[in-house]
Write an enzyme that holds these catalytic residues in place. Structure first.
Site, PDB file in Angstrom:
ATOM      1  N   HIS A   1      19.643 -33.070  45.065  1.00 25.13           N
ATOM      2  CA  HIS A   1      19.976 -33.845  44.585  1.00 25.13           C
ATOM      3  C   HIS A   1      19.674 -34.782  43.850  1.00 25.13           C
ATOM      4  O   HIS A   1      18.576 -35.635  44.552  1.00 25.13           O
ATOM      5  CB  HIS A   1      21.753 -34.682  44.324  1.00 25.13           C
TER       6      HIS A   1
ATOM      7  N   ASP B   1      19.581 -38.776  42.108  1.00 22.19           N
ATOM      8  CA  ASP B   1      21.014 -39.580  41.986  1.00 22.19           C
ATOM      9  C   ASP B   1      21.439 -39.439  40.794  1.00 22.19           C
ATOM     10  O   ASP B   1      20.595 -39.942  39.303  1.00 22.19           O
ATOM     11  CB  ASP B   1      20.900 -40.910  42.563  1.00 22.19           C
TER      12      ASP B   1
ATOM     13  N   HIS C   1      16.740 -35.960  46.868  1.00 21.28           N
ATOM     14  CA  HIS C   1      16.865 -35.836  48.648  1.00 21.28           C
ATOM     15  C   HIS C   1      17.984 -35.316  48.890  1.00 21.28           C
ATOM     16  O   HIS C   1      18.664 -34.698  48.211  1.00 21.28           O
ATOM     17  CB  HIS C   1      16.834 -37.996  48.540  1.00 21.28           C
TER      18      HIS C   1
ATOM     19  N   ARG D   1      22.334 -49.357  49.485  1.00 22.76           N
ATOM     20  CA  ARG D   1      21.562 -48.777  49.036  1.00 22.76           C
ATOM     21  C   ARG D   1      21.522 -49.549  47.019  1.00 22.76           C
ATOM     22  O   ARG D   1      22.513 -49.798  47.073  1.00 22.76           O
ATOM     23  CB  ARG D   1      21.820 -48.076  48.236  1.00 22.76           C
TER      24      ARG D   1
END
Length: 282
Positions: free
Chosen positions: A98, A100, A258, A273
């Site tokens: 995917h 983000d 990723h 993150r």
């Protein structure tokens, strides 16, 4: 600074620097930014900085975003804690290829992800170069997808596991976004294959060139979309990073996908993150 490319397609490991220094060092930060655009994903070891420094470094790229499902650290807005524990059920979304938040009208520019705690083995993350994925498509496919657009949905992904009321409220807050199937990188002009696990369907496939009868529409478009999404799984376009505590990954969310590999037993895996607000794809 030492720069070691990790594959022929994507990724470089940087050593000999401290990212916290780039909060105040304009020259160092600009070098990192240019390396990010060039390699699309950067990796560093032994980055023992604070949460405040993590946020301050990420903010040099731009404003940080909040995540409507994961939320942010209450003390550090924009810093998302992705914590797995032995009693937490398996995640449904990270272990899929995917990009983000493409369900946003303006998906993130990129992310800065730091490992706090991880399994002794397993739990790697992989990235894939979607510029390369586009470049290597057969010419007739490039011609077929030129001008195509597609829907990206939070309801069909994060929302799918929610009770119906909560799912519909999430969709109301974040209506499906529509993006070009091939986007242009705003810094380099590169063409990027821009479909992923959040993509549900093409919005303008039903043309005389693609559809002779109504029966052609759904299988024709769905089969093509599945083919395009599958390009992220080609190893020649990928890099795989093995985490250690205080390791960091920085990636360009516009040109990559990723996949968090969930091959580890029930244990603690703590990641933090910071996602950077991006712009509308074109």
């Amino acid at each position: 600074m030492r720069i070691e490319p990790l594959t022929c397609s994507i990724g470089a490991e940087l050593s000999g620097i401290n990212l916290a220094d780039a909060v105040h060092d304009d020259g160092l930060f600009e070098t990192i930014r240019q390396l990010l655009i060039e390699h699309k994903a950067l990796f560093l070891r032994d980055q023992n900085f604070s949460r405040a420094e993590h946020v301050a470094f990420a903010e040099r790229f731009g404003e940080l975003e909040d995540h409507p499902v994961a939320g942010s650290d209450p003390e550090y807005p924009g810093l998302v804690r992705i914590y797995k524990s032995p009693d937490q059920p398996a995640d449904r979304y990270e272990n899929a290829w995917h990009t983000d938040a493409t369900w946003r009208e303006a998906p993130p520019f990129g992310c800065v992800l730091r490992c706090i705690e991880c399994p002794p083995v397993g739990g790697d993350t992989m990235w894939v170069n979607m510029v390369k994925a586009y470049e290597m498509l057969p010419e007739h496919v490039k011609k077929q997808i030129e001008g195509l657009r597609a829907r990206h949905s939070i309801e069909a992904s994060f929302g799918a596991a929610m009770p119906i009321e909560k799912r519909l409220a999430l969709k109301e807050q974040f209506p499906d976004a529509e993006h070009p199937v091939v986007r242009t990188h705003p810094d380099t002009g590169e063409k990027i294959l821009f479909v992923n696990a959040f993509t549900t369907h093409f919005t303008n496939f039903h043309t005389p060139e693609n559809v002779r009868f109504g029966q052609d529409a759904n299988p024709g478009g769905a089969d093509l979309l599945r083919y395009l999404i599958s390009q992220a799984t080609i190893p020649e376009y990928q890099v795989r990073w093995r985490w250690q505590p205080h390791s960091v990954a920085i990636w360009d969310n516009r040109s990559t996908q990723h996949y968090a590999v969930m091959d580890y037993p029930a244990c603690h895996r703590k990641m933090e993150r910071a996602g950077i607000v991006g712009d509308k794809p074109y």
